[in-house]
Design an enzyme around this catalytic site. Structure first.
Site, PDB file in Angstrom:
ATOM      1  N   HIS A   1      -2.372   2.465   8.394  1.00  0.00           N
ATOM      2  CA  HIS A   1      -3.447   1.685   7.768  1.00  0.00           C
ATOM      3  C   HIS A   1      -3.589   0.370   8.527  1.00  0.00           C
ATOM      4  CE1 HIS A   1      -5.768  -0.830   5.229  1.00  0.00           C
ATOM      5  NE2 HIS A   1      -4.743  -1.493   4.746  1.00  0.00           N
TER       6      HIS A   1
ATOM      7  N   HIS B   1     -12.509  -3.471   3.788  1.00  0.00           N
ATOM      8  CA  HIS B   1     -11.053  -3.582   3.894  1.00  0.00           C
ATOM      9  C   HIS B   1     -10.547  -3.202   5.300  1.00  0.00           C
ATOM     10  CE1 HIS B   1      -6.941  -2.820   1.715  1.00  0.00           C
ATOM     11  NE2 HIS B   1      -6.763  -3.156   2.981  1.00  0.00           N
TER      12      HIS B   1
ATOM     13  N   HIS C   1      -6.214  -3.286   9.587  1.00  0.00           N
ATOM     14  CA  HIS C   1      -7.387  -4.137   9.388  1.00  0.00           C
ATOM     15  C   HIS C   1      -8.002  -4.390  10.769  1.00  0.00           C
ATOM     16  CE1 HIS C   1      -5.478  -5.963   5.455  1.00  0.00           C
ATOM     17  NE2 HIS C   1      -5.671  -4.664   5.373  1.00  0.00           N
TER      18      HIS C   1
ATOM     19  N   GLU D   1       0.823  -1.216   0.000  1.00  0.00           N
ATOM     20  CA  GLU D   1       0.000   0.000   0.000  1.00  0.00           C
ATOM     21  C   GLU D   1       0.860   1.271   0.000  1.00  0.00           C
ATOM     22  OE1 GLU D   1      -2.957  -0.142  -0.733  1.00  0.00           O
ATOM     23  OE2 GLU D   1      -3.918  -1.903   0.132  1.00  0.00           O
TER      24      GLU D   1
HETATM   25 ZN    ZN Z   1      -4.985  -3.389   3.898  1.00  0.00          ZN
END
Ligand code: ZN
Length: 219
Positions: free
Chosen positions: A92, A156, A94, A74
């Site tokens: 970022h 996501h 999850h 990413e």
């Molecule tokens: Zn991800």
């Protein structure tokens, strides 16, 4: 004591977010910017054990400056956020509840149930779904972060930015708490969203009291 390198600071933030349960295994990534350099966690790195040699430094266009590990898949998302906002760090994840809220069909934002959310900019936008690691996802997420300190990514996860690593980490933790609050409230009844007037009054009060900063008692 010598100052910690940007790579060490990113590794430390990754370990903290893993300890808090927001980064699970190898999923999620952290970066920080210093001038025209960005340090980002490597691809496939177990984030709970992340060390500075698992963080790679790149230019704002993604050319590797130092580090042996391939940058996160990413990376494009992180660079796009630096390009479109004044962020100095990007997280970022999850994280369980943020990811769950981002999977609710038809939901386009996380509404403001609690005044603490106003610190992130108000309702949290949910960026439309696009394949992980794609330029389409990077673009959608960067757009969502233009007016917000945090965003959800449909089906996501979550992303938070900040004026530094500590701020981005705090914002990611706050978003996960707000997503958990939304989930728990929804399980008991219909969530009541703060009205525009209530939100306005809370912002005025936060400014008046300099809310969120420790202060000395006046004697
Ligand atoms: Zn991800």
């Amino acid at each position: 004591m010598s100052q910690k390198s940007l790579r060490e600071q990113v590794a430390e933030a990754a370990r903290r977010l893993a300890a808090e349960g927001l980064l699970i295994g190898t999923s999620g990534n952290v970066s920080a910017r210093s001038g025209d350099r960005v340090a980002v966690t490597g691809s496939g790195v177990v984030l709970a054990d992340c060390s500075d040699d698992e963080v790679t430094e790149v230019t704002l266009t993604g050319d590797v400056l130092s580090g042996d590990v391939t940058p996160s898949s990413e990376l494009g998302l992180h660079l796009k956020v630096y390009d479109r906002t004044d962020a100095q760090a990007v997280v970022h994840t999850h994280a369980p509840f943020s990811s769950a809220v981002a999977c609710v069909d038809g939901l386009t934002s996380l509404p403001v149930l609690h005044y603490q959310q106003l610190g992130l900019g108000g309702a949290i936008p949910i960026a439309p779904y696009a394949t992980f690691g794609s330029p389409e996802l990077a673009d959608a997420v960067a757009s969502a972060l233009v007016g917000s300190q945090a965003a959800l990514m449909a089906n996501h996860g979550s992303v938070a930015r900040g004026s530094g690593l500590a701020h981005a980490v705090d914002n990611a933790l706050l978003l996960e708490w707000l997503a958990t609050l939304y989930h728990r409230t929804s399980s008991m009844g219909r969530p009541r969203v703060l009205t525009a007037d209530e939100q306005e009054a809370a912002i005025t009060q936060a400014i008046r009291l300099d809310y969120g900063s420790p202060k000395e008692n006046r004697t």
